[in-house]
Design an enzyme around this catalytic site. Structure first.
Site, PDB file in Angstrom:
ATOM      1  N   THR A 265      40.035  40.999  37.166  1.00 53.42           N
ATOM      2  CA  THR A 265      40.802  41.635  36.091  1.00 53.42           C
ATOM      3  C   THR A 265      42.043  40.828  35.771  1.00 53.42           C
ATOM      4  O   THR A 265      42.570  40.103  36.625  1.00 53.42           O
ATOM      5  CB  THR A 265      41.304  43.036  36.501  1.00 53.42           C
ATOM      6  OG1 THR A 265      42.111  42.907  37.692  1.00 53.42           O
ATOM      7  CG2 THR A 265      40.177  44.002  36.726  1.00 53.42           C
ATOM      8  N   ASP A 266      42.529  40.970  34.540  1.00 53.29           N
ATOM      9  CA  ASP A 266      43.939  40.713  34.334  1.00 53.29           C
ATOM     10  C   ASP A 266      44.659  41.871  35.015  1.00 53.29           C
ATOM     11  O   ASP A 266      44.060  42.910  35.304  1.00 53.29           O
ATOM     12  CB  ASP A 266      44.287  40.636  32.849  1.00 53.29           C
ATOM     13  CG  ASP A 266      45.537  39.802  32.598  1.00 53.29           C
ATOM     14  OD1 ASP A 266      46.366  39.681  33.519  1.00 53.29           O
ATOM     15  OD2 ASP A 266      45.692  39.280  31.488  1.00 53.29           O
ATOM     16  N   TRP A 267      45.942  41.712  35.295  1.00 57.45           N
ATOM     17  CA  TRP A 267      46.638  42.684  36.131  1.00 57.45           C
ATOM     18  C   TRP A 267      46.819  44.000  35.375  1.00 57.45           C
ATOM     19  O   TRP A 267      47.660  44.109  34.497  1.00 57.45           O
ATOM     20  CB  TRP A 267      47.963  42.098  36.596  1.00 57.45           C
ATOM     21  CG  TRP A 267      47.880  41.373  37.906  1.00 57.45           C
ATOM     22  CD1 TRP A 267      48.657  41.599  39.006  1.00 57.45           C
ATOM     23  CD2 TRP A 267      46.976  40.325  38.277  1.00 57.45           C
ATOM     24  NE1 TRP A 267      48.292  40.750  40.034  1.00 57.45           N
ATOM     25  CE2 TRP A 267      47.259  39.970  39.622  1.00 57.45           C
ATOM     26  CE3 TRP A 267      45.936  39.663  37.641  1.00 57.45           C
ATOM     27  CZ2 TRP A 267      46.557  38.976  40.305  1.00 57.45           C
ATOM     28  CZ3 TRP A 267      45.231  38.667  38.319  1.00 57.45           C
ATOM     29  CH2 TRP A 267      45.543  38.347  39.622  1.00 57.45           C
TER      30      TRP A 267
END
Length: 734
Positions: A265-267
């Site tokens: 994931t992106d954060w």
């Protein structure tokens, strides 16, 4: 010998420890075995709870590994322009280490502007060495989202508007990083082309534009670069979040492209346990944070792929095969990185890395205008050089969001000019001022604008030459993650200041430092213009070398600069096309992105894609092809003579564009299909040869869901930019 002996003891300890606990020989520790055999062995030894822990964060930038089996943690660092300073375990605060000051490399817009894949390889290797030395297993970059509009706050992190250029530049970067045993992480997959509403916007785009414009650089990174990790994006595509997406990840990335690495994931970009389980997400990071400034404390066990996933698996609501596939992929990454005992040790903030940073910066700076040979400014030519502008002194390695860096050394343009010409020749004042670097809110400038302007106007009155350093600055709503720009104009009153400076001293050159195009209402009045970038640690030395003529500029624009914002394709259709209505956005320009729009719609750009001047003059001979007719599996070979007619050695990035005579579907007026950077000494000529595979002349057919090369006539244009065709040759494709 000593290091080998220690590694051997450590491996023996791990092996004995595992044997004691499992009463079996740990095949996964034996790196002479095939990696897939090792993966299956390790997988068979893991408990359900260990598998769950293996696929989500334990801190802001790490996952826990499997301590019982001696499988180490995975550690990640933001990129893609340098290894970010250490961050606290569970907050976004800087950890305060004293040994994490890195080399800052130029932003990827600058790398793209070099049009030099060999330099991209050096860049990737150098940053990979720094990541390895800092014991990072994943470097979170490079970014290959397409430059769709000049308003995107993160364009400076990407490789421009053309999918072919981005593809050719990203592959050597990835290989350079990964030869150090550190995974590059290709981001943001996909269609993350703006920061405003990035967490909620639902992008609608045709399959054709998706495959022709927005996916090619990702595909090249996977299939040619062999990238080991890919980061999902925040936004939605056709109603589904991209970080767990049935079409993008399962069908295209892991299906059509055969990708065997992890999707992370992106954060904070995960949103649902079931979708994350079923639609290709492998590692969940940063949930319940904004990826920049805030987050829920120690929430890791409550991540979507943590206890909620475990519960659904135990209840039989999701198949175990979904989990095992994720664990296999993370194990594969582990065996490629921190359990690969042959990987090098890396190096950090070395002179060699500074040299690479400077070289990229020098080759990326673009000379845009140069009336009456304003540049170069040779030593001894002037007695009073006045430098105006905050960007001459402001640190531009900080700010910008997650790409912020703490550098060992950063040479400002002013410092570089003083070192070059002497402190008795160079005089400086700010002229304008912005404010501190912030992410969440705009902080007004602490300076009095009128006082700054008056001081600048007084200083330039008797100057022999004036150099204005302006542009953007990685501040909020400038070039910065989490926010797009709010105006195409230069901020902080720069346009007005430039106009006033020109009234006092016409011998003024402009250096724009930015990762984006800006409006230039003063262009006709200035003598010279350079497009510079966020150049990293060696910014000042590189800039001074170009200005003084010690280095001949050779950069080419990786994006078009429209005369006015509405001339950009994405901007021309109104708010539904950009930025959307806060819920939905439609890419109405479709495949006509950047120069494709300008050329096809006959809307000339202020400065076209691929444009850049030199201190010397290049002459192009007539282009020819090796044959007149080609079959689908052939390669078209074109050649021409390039001559340096000037008095200085220099490099020219030659470009080949293709046009189809009578396509069955609309195609752009022309598309980039080959380029090469050619160095010539003064007076030298070379025969330049470039290749265009016939398969690269295809378009994507939505209805057939495939790439089509039609029997037709194709014209190959030899050009110095998308708007400067030198000669053309037409061939028949059957």
């Amino acid at each position: 010998m000593k290091k080998t002996f220690i590694c051997g003891l450590f491996s023996l300890f791990l092996m004995n420890n595992v044997q004691a606990q499992t009463n079996a020989t740990p095949v996964y520790l034996d790196d002479s075995k095939p990696i897939e055999t090792r993966i299956e062995d390790a997988l068979s030894r893991m408990t359900l709870e260990e598998k769950i822990a293996f696929i989500h964060a334990q801190s802001k930038f790490s996952t826990p590994g499997v301590p019982r089996l001696g499988i180490p943690e995975l550690w990640m660092s933001d990129g893609p322009h340098g290894v970010r300073m250490e961050i606290d375990w569970d907050t976004w605060a800087h950890a305060g280490w004293t040994n994490d000051s890195c080399t800052a490399f130029p932003a990827l817009t600058c790398l793209a502007a070099t049009f030099n894949p060999e330099l991209s390889s050096l860049y990737g290797n150098a940053i990979g060495e720094e990541a390895r030395y800092r014991k990072k297993d994943i470097l979170l970059g490079p970014g290959v989202n397409i430059y769709r509009t000049p308003m995107n706050g993160r364009n400076f992190e990407y490789l421009g508007e053309d999918p072919y250029l981005a593809s050719k530049m990203v592959v050597p970067y990835i290989k350079g990083v990964q030869q150090n045993g550190v995974s590059a992480c290709l981001k943001h997959f996909a269609l993350n082309n703006q920061e405003v509403w990035r967490n909620v916007i639902d992008v609608e785009v045709s399959d054709r534009a998706l495959y022709e414009i927005y996916l090619p650089a990702f595909k090249a990174g996977v299939q040619e670069g062999g990238v080991w990790s890919v980061m999902g994006s925040y936004n939605k595509f056709r109603g589904q979040y991209c970080s767990h997406h049935e079409i993008l990840i399962n069908k295209i990335l892991k299906g059509e492209w055969g990708y065997d690495g992890i999707v992370v994931t992106d954060w904070g970009s995960a949103h649902d346990t079931k979708e994350a389980a079923l639609y290709g997400l492998d590692v969940e990071m940063g949930t319940w944070t904004n990826g920049l400034t805030w987050g829920e404390s120690f929430a890791y066990d409550n991540y979507y792929l943590a206890q909620p996933y475990l519960k659904m698996l135990k209840n039989g609501e999701l198949p175990m095969s979904t989990l095992d596939d994720k664990v296999r992929r993370v194990l594969r990454l582990t065996f490629r990185t921190n359990m690969e005992r042959k990987r090098p040790f890396g190096s950090f903030a070395t002179k060699e890395h500074a040299d690479v940073s400077r070289k990229v910066a020098e080759e990326g700076i673009v000379l845009m205008k140069n009336t009456n040979n304003f540049f170069p400014i040779a030593k001894g030519r002037y007695n009073k050089i006045v430098v105006i502008g905050e960007n001459a002194t402001r640190s531009l390695t900080v700010g910008g969001g997650s790409s912020e860096l703490k550098v060992k050394k950063e040479v400002s343009p002013l410092e570089g000019l003083i070192n070059k010409y002497g402190a008795d020749k160079v005089f400086y004042t700010m002229g304008y001022g912005s404010g501190p670097t912030v992410y969440d809110n705009f902080v007004p400038s602490p300076y009095n604008a009128d006082s700054l302007k008056r001081e600048a106007l007084a200083l330039v009155k008797d100057a022999d030459v004036v150099l204005f350093f302006g542009g953007l600055n990685k501040n909020y709503q400038q070039d910065c993650e989490g926010a797009d720009r709010i105006t195409y104009d230069l901020p902080f009153g720069q346009n007005e200041l430039i106009e006033d400076l020109l009234k006092v001293n016409k011998n003024t050159g402009i250096v724009i430092v930015s990762g984006n195009a800006v409006a230039m209402p003063w262009l006709d009045k200035v003598s010279a213009l350079m497009q510079s970038w966020y150049l990293g640690s060696e910014a000042g030395n590189a800039t001074a070398n170009i200005i003084a003529g010690d280095i001949n500029p050779s950069g080419k624009l990786p994006f078009s600069i429209p005369r006015k914002l509405e001339d950009n394709g994405a901007m021309s259709f109104g708010t539904i096309s950009y930025p959307g209505d806060s819920v939905t956005q439609i890419y109405k320009e479709d495949i006509l992105v950047g120069y494709r729009w300008h050329d096809t719609k006959k809307i000339p750009a202020l400065f076209p894609f691929g444009y850049g001047l030199s201190y010397t003059t290049f002459e192009y001979g007539k282009v020819s092809a090796d044959k007149k007719e080609y079959e689908k599996d052939d390669v078209i070979k074109v050649s021409f003579t390039l001559s340096n007619k000037g008095n200085l050695a220099g490099s020219e990035s030659v470009q080949i564009y293709a046009s189809q005579a009578k396509p069955s579907l609309e195609r752009p007026a022309k598309e980039l299909k080959a380029f090469k950077k050619v160095f010539l000494n003064a007076g030298e000529s070379k025969t330049v040869e470039l290749s265009v595979p016939v398969k690269d002349l295809a378009f994507f057919d939505d209805k057939a869901h495939g790439w089509i090369v039609e029997s037709d006539k194709f014209t190959l244009h030899c050009a110095a930019s998308s708007a400067d065709v030198k000669s053309s040759v037409t061939v028949q494709v059957k």
